[in-house]
Design an enzyme around this catalytic site. Structure first.
Site, PDB file in Angstrom:
ATOM      1  N   ASP A 100       0.879  -1.162   0.000  1.00 43.11           N
ATOM      2  CA  ASP A 100       0.000   0.000   0.000  1.00 43.11           C
ATOM      3  C   ASP A 100       0.919   1.215   0.000  1.00 43.11           C
ATOM      4  O   ASP A 100       1.371   1.665   1.053  1.00 43.11           O
ATOM      5  CB  ASP A 100      -0.899  -0.009   1.236  1.00 43.11           C
ATOM      6  CG  ASP A 100      -1.812   1.207   1.286  1.00 43.11           C
ATOM      7  OD1 ASP A 100      -2.316   1.605   0.214  1.00 43.11           O
ATOM      8  OD2 ASP A 100      -1.986   1.769   2.378  1.00 43.11           O
ATOM      9  N   ASP A 114      -2.840   1.284   6.970  1.00 40.61           N
ATOM     10  CA  ASP A 114      -1.919   0.969   5.866  1.00 40.61           C
ATOM     11  C   ASP A 114      -1.493  -0.502   5.911  1.00 40.61           C
ATOM     12  O   ASP A 114      -1.281  -1.125   4.869  1.00 40.61           O
ATOM     13  CB  ASP A 114      -0.681   1.867   5.947  1.00 40.61           C
ATOM     14  CG  ASP A 114      -1.054   3.324   6.121  1.00 40.61           C
ATOM     15  OD1 ASP A 114      -1.214   4.016   5.101  1.00 40.61           O
ATOM     16  OD2 ASP A 114      -1.204   3.753   7.282  1.00 40.61           O
ATOM     17  N   GLU A 132      -0.949  -1.219  -4.981  1.00 41.51           N
ATOM     18  CA  GLU A 132      -2.183  -0.474  -5.257  1.00 41.51           C
ATOM     19  C   GLU A 132      -1.947   0.521  -6.385  1.00 41.51           C
ATOM     20  O   GLU A 132      -0.988   1.283  -6.366  1.00 41.51           O
ATOM     21  CB  GLU A 132      -2.659   0.267  -4.010  1.00 41.51           C
ATOM     22  CG  GLU A 132      -3.957   1.040  -4.245  1.00 41.51           C
ATOM     23  CD  GLU A 132      -4.452   1.749  -3.002  1.00 41.51           C
ATOM     24  OE1 GLU A 132      -4.334   2.996  -2.958  1.00 41.51           O
ATOM     25  OE2 GLU A 132      -4.939   1.074  -2.077  1.00 41.51           O
TER      26      GLU A 132
END
Length: 200
Positions: A7, A141, A68
């Protein structure tokens, strides 16, 4: 399949490692969040993130990195930082010959919760259940990094089928074009021969 989920972010970059088994079986191996101070020069922040990610790659040997994809954000500065962090990690993976796949936030949410519009609390709750964790991973996160890894484990078979379908379609198109070119050459040759016979 061992998946490293990322992430990306400059201030906090979530990194996770998950083993995917048969069916939808997944096991969390590790998760952490790399932090960099906002007052640090950008290049040094990216270097710190890259160093941490490379250490994970070299230590754990993932088969694929799931990152991501920056889809859209209202804060352009945040979006740029996210893209930069993801970019240095993708580059480090490419140098090691590790496959990199990008997933949008909605793809991750849909894979984990069944809804592409799920909120962070729903994602975290499902991650905790799926992995059988005693407590929810924090900060968000860390949960997002785990969600990315799980998403890839579950989407990988479909991605492979789509890639194979695209490969076959491209091969069929190549063969069709080759046959068409051959037919045109043969037709041109017959026309030329016919013309020579008539002039005789």
């Amino acid at each position: 399949m061992r998946v490293m989920g990322v992430d990306p972010g400059l201030t906090r970059c979530g990194i996770s490692l998950v083993d995917g088994g048969l069916g939808r079986s997944v096991t969390a191996l590790d998760v952490d969040v790399v932090r960099t101070p906002p007052d640090m020069p950008l290049a040094q922040r990216l270097l710190r993130i890259s160093d941490a990610a490379e250490h994970w790659m070299d230590t754990h040997g993932p088969d694929v990195i799931a990152i991501e994809r920056v889809f859209s954000q209202n804060n352009v500065r945040t979006a740029m930082g996210t893209a930069q962090a993801g970019g240095v990690i993708a580059l480090a993976a490419a140098r090691r010959g590790i496959e990199v796949c990008f997933h949008t936030p909605s793809e991750v949410k849909a894979a984990v919760t069944g809804s592409g519009s799920a909120d962070k609390a729903q994602v975290t709750g499902m991650i905790t259940r799926i992995l059988g964790l005693q407590q929810a991973p924090k900060p968000a996160d860390a949960a997002d990094a785990l969600a990315l890894a799980i998403c890839h484990c579950w989407r990988a078979p479909m991605i492979a089928r789509m890639a194979e379908a695209e490969r076959r379609a491209a091969e069929q198109q190549r063969q069709f074009k080759a046959r068409l070119a051959t037919a045109r050459r043969d037709g041109a040759g017959r026309t030329a021969n016919s013309g020579r016979k008539e002039t005789r």
